[in-house]
Design a protein around this motif. Structure first.
Motif, mmCIF file in Angstrom:
data_model
loop_
_atom_site.group_PDB
_atom_site.id
_atom_site.type_symbol
_atom_site.label_atom_id
_atom_site.label_comp_id
_atom_site.label_asym_id
_atom_site.label_seq_id
_atom_site.Cartn_x
_atom_site.Cartn_y
_atom_site.Cartn_z
ATOM 1 N N ILE A 100 0.867 -1.183 0.000
ATOM 2 C CA ILE A 100 0.000 0.000 0.000
ATOM 3 C C ILE A 100 0.896 1.223 0.000
ATOM 4 O O ILE A 100 1.746 1.388 0.873
ATOM 5 C CB ILE A 100 -0.910 0.023 1.249
ATOM 6 C CG1 ILE A 100 -1.789 -1.212 1.312
ATOM 7 C CG2 ILE A 100 -1.751 1.293 1.285
ATOM 8 C CD1 ILE A 100 -2.839 -1.297 0.248
ATOM 9 N N GLY A 101 0.687 2.103 -1.010
ATOM 10 C CA GLY A 101 1.486 3.327 -1.099
ATOM 11 C C GLY A 101 0.867 4.426 -0.260
ATOM 12 O O GLY A 101 1.447 4.882 0.726
ATOM 13 N N THR A 102 -0.312 4.840 -0.611
ATOM 14 C CA THR A 102 -1.006 5.883 0.151
ATOM 15 C C THR A 102 -2.412 5.426 0.462
ATOM 16 O O THR A 102 -3.014 4.645 -0.280
ATOM 17 C CB THR A 102 -1.092 7.212 -0.631
ATOM 18 O OG1 THR A 102 -1.809 6.983 -1.840
ATOM 19 C CG2 THR A 102 0.273 7.776 -0.922
ATOM 20 N N LEU A 103 -2.931 5.971 1.546
ATOM 21 C CA LEU A 103 -4.287 5.661 1.975
ATOM 22 C C LEU A 103 -4.792 6.901 2.704
ATOM 23 O O LEU A 103 -4.452 7.155 3.846
ATOM 24 C CB LEU A 103 -4.280 4.447 2.908
ATOM 25 C CG LEU A 103 -5.558 3.689 3.130
ATOM 26 C CD1 LEU A 103 -6.170 3.207 1.835
ATOM 27 C CD2 LEU A 103 -5.314 2.491 4.025
ATOM 28 N N GLN A 119 -14.614 7.937 2.281
ATOM 29 C CA GLN A 119 -13.934 7.698 1.008
ATOM 30 C C GLN A 119 -12.436 7.650 1.284
ATOM 31 O O GLN A 119 -11.908 8.486 2.003
ATOM 32 C CB GLN A 119 -14.232 8.798 -0.004
ATOM 33 C CG GLN A 119 -15.631 8.780 -0.521
ATOM 34 C CD GLN A 119 -15.837 9.821 -1.615
ATOM 35 O OE1 GLN A 119 -15.107 10.787 -1.725
ATOM 36 N NE2 GLN A 119 -16.860 9.613 -2.411
ATOM 37 N N LEU A 120 -11.789 6.672 0.702
ATOM 38 C CA LEU A 120 -10.345 6.535 0.849
ATOM 39 C C LEU A 120 -9.713 6.524 -0.533
ATOM 40 O O LEU A 120 -10.149 5.756 -1.398
ATOM 41 C CB LEU A 120 -10.000 5.232 1.577
ATOM 42 C CG LEU A 120 -10.459 5.155 3.010
ATOM 43 C CD1 LEU A 120 -11.355 3.988 3.212
ATOM 44 C CD2 LEU A 120 -9.266 5.090 3.915
ATOM 45 N N ARG A 121 -8.694 7.348 -0.717
ATOM 46 C CA ARG A 121 -7.878 7.290 -1.932
ATOM 47 C C ARG A 121 -6.728 6.356 -1.620
ATOM 48 O O ARG A 121 -6.008 6.548 -0.646
ATOM 49 C CB ARG A 121 -7.331 8.671 -2.297
ATOM 50 C CG ARG A 121 -8.397 9.684 -2.632
ATOM 51 C CD ARG A 121 -9.127 9.387 -3.855
ATOM 52 N NE ARG A 121 -8.878 10.306 -4.931
ATOM 53 C CZ ARG A 121 -9.214 10.020 -6.155
ATOM 54 N NH1 ARG A 121 -9.759 8.864 -6.429
ATOM 55 N NH2 ARG A 121 -9.023 10.872 -7.111
ATOM 56 N N MET A 122 -6.557 5.329 -2.442
ATOM 57 C CA MET A 122 -5.556 4.322 -2.173
ATOM 58 C C MET A 122 -4.703 4.086 -3.409
ATOM 59 O O MET A 122 -5.222 4.055 -4.524
ATOM 60 C CB MET A 122 -6.229 3.001 -1.776
ATOM 61 C CG MET A 122 -5.254 1.872 -1.533
ATOM 62 S SD MET A 122 -6.063 0.278 -1.347
ATOM 63 C CE MET A 122 -6.597 -0.071 -3.011
ATOM 64 N N THR A 123 -3.433 3.941 -3.203
ATOM 65 C CA THR A 123 -2.544 3.448 -4.247
ATOM 66 C C THR A 123 -1.901 2.185 -3.701
ATOM 67 O O THR A 123 -1.494 2.134 -2.539
ATOM 68 C CB THR A 123 -1.462 4.474 -4.640
ATOM 69 O OG1 THR A 123 -0.710 4.816 -3.500
ATOM 70 C CG2 THR A 123 -2.079 5.702 -5.267
ATOM 71 N N ALA A 124 -1.861 1.187 -4.530
ATOM 72 C CA ALA A 124 -1.284 -0.095 -4.138
ATOM 73 C C ALA A 124 -0.504 -0.645 -5.321
ATOM 74 O O ALA A 124 -0.813 -0.346 -6.477
ATOM 75 C CB ALA A 124 -2.381 -1.069 -3.728
ATOM 76 N N SER A 125 0.513 -1.438 -5.038
ATOM 77 C CA SER A 125 1.288 -2.035 -6.126
ATOM 78 C C SER A 125 1.660 -3.459 -5.760
ATOM 79 O O SER A 125 1.718 -3.828 -4.590
ATOM 80 C CB SER A 125 2.548 -1.200 -6.401
ATOM 81 O OG SER A 125 3.349 -1.134 -5.247
ATOM 82 N N GLY A 126 1.898 -4.235 -6.791
ATOM 83 C CA GLY A 126 2.265 -5.632 -6.620
ATOM 84 C C GLY A 126 2.109 -6.362 -7.935
ATOM 85 O O GLY A 126 1.780 -5.769 -8.970
#
Length: 185
Positions: A100-103, A119-126
């Motif tokens: 998880i990058g940002t939440l 509301q949640l802004r999320m960035t995730a990578s994998g």
């Protein structure tokens, strides 16, 4: 039988016939019609009663369903709900190996038709094999979580590494307020 006896018998039969006709017109037919109307009205009331029983059963099922929905919703104050949601997202991310990058949380007040929303802004990578099941697990969780917008980007040319940006929406029940006791003077 003499002529007088025949006349009396004829008068008696005519009187009885007239009496029966009069009784039919004044008593029997109105009573029969009233009985028929009452029977029809009772049949209508019975059918309405059956409909009402169906509504009562449907209302009970609806209340049970709403109780289950409310039990599955997040409850509590803002900080508590944010902690629960971020904990759920973090647990799913570590389960599937997603970083998880940002939440970032942001609250929306309730409108007349529904509950408050987080509301949640999320960035995730994998990897693809991790990000896709992670997103599916979030969307299909028993809690009322919805992926509003989703942008997937490839981090390399093969498309094996993905970066996901998403807006997650969560329905939240307002915190329970204690009942105020009225003081008697």
């Amino acid at each position: 039988m003499t002529q007088d006896q025949r006349k009396r018998l004829l008068y008696a039969v005519a009187g009885a016939t007239f009496g029966l006709l009069l009784a039919d017109r004044l008593a029997f037919t109105p009573l029969y019609n009233h009985w028929r109307q009452t029977e029809d009205r009772l049949a209508g009331l019975r059918s309405e009663l059956e409909k009402d029983r169906g509504l009562v059963e449907a209302a009970a099922a609806w209340k049970e369903r709403m109780t289950r929905v409310e039990a599955s919703m997040y409850q509590g104050g803002d900080a508590e709900v944010e902690r629960q949601v971020m904990g759920q997202i973090s647990a799913q991310a570590s389960r599937y190996g997603v970083a998880i990058g940002t939440l970032r949380p942001q609250w929306q007040e309730a409108d007349a038709a529904g509950p408050r929303r987080l509301q949640l802004r999320m960035t995730a990578s994998g990897g693809t094999a991790a990000v896709v099941p992670f997103l599916v697990a979030l969307e299909t969780s028993p809690k009322p979580v919805r992926l509003g917008t989703l942008v997937l980007r490839s981090k390399n040319e093969t498309g094996i590494e993905l970066e996901a940006e998403s807006q997650i929406e969560v329905a939240v029940l307002p915190p329970a307020t204690p009942a105020v006791k009225e003081e008697k003077p």
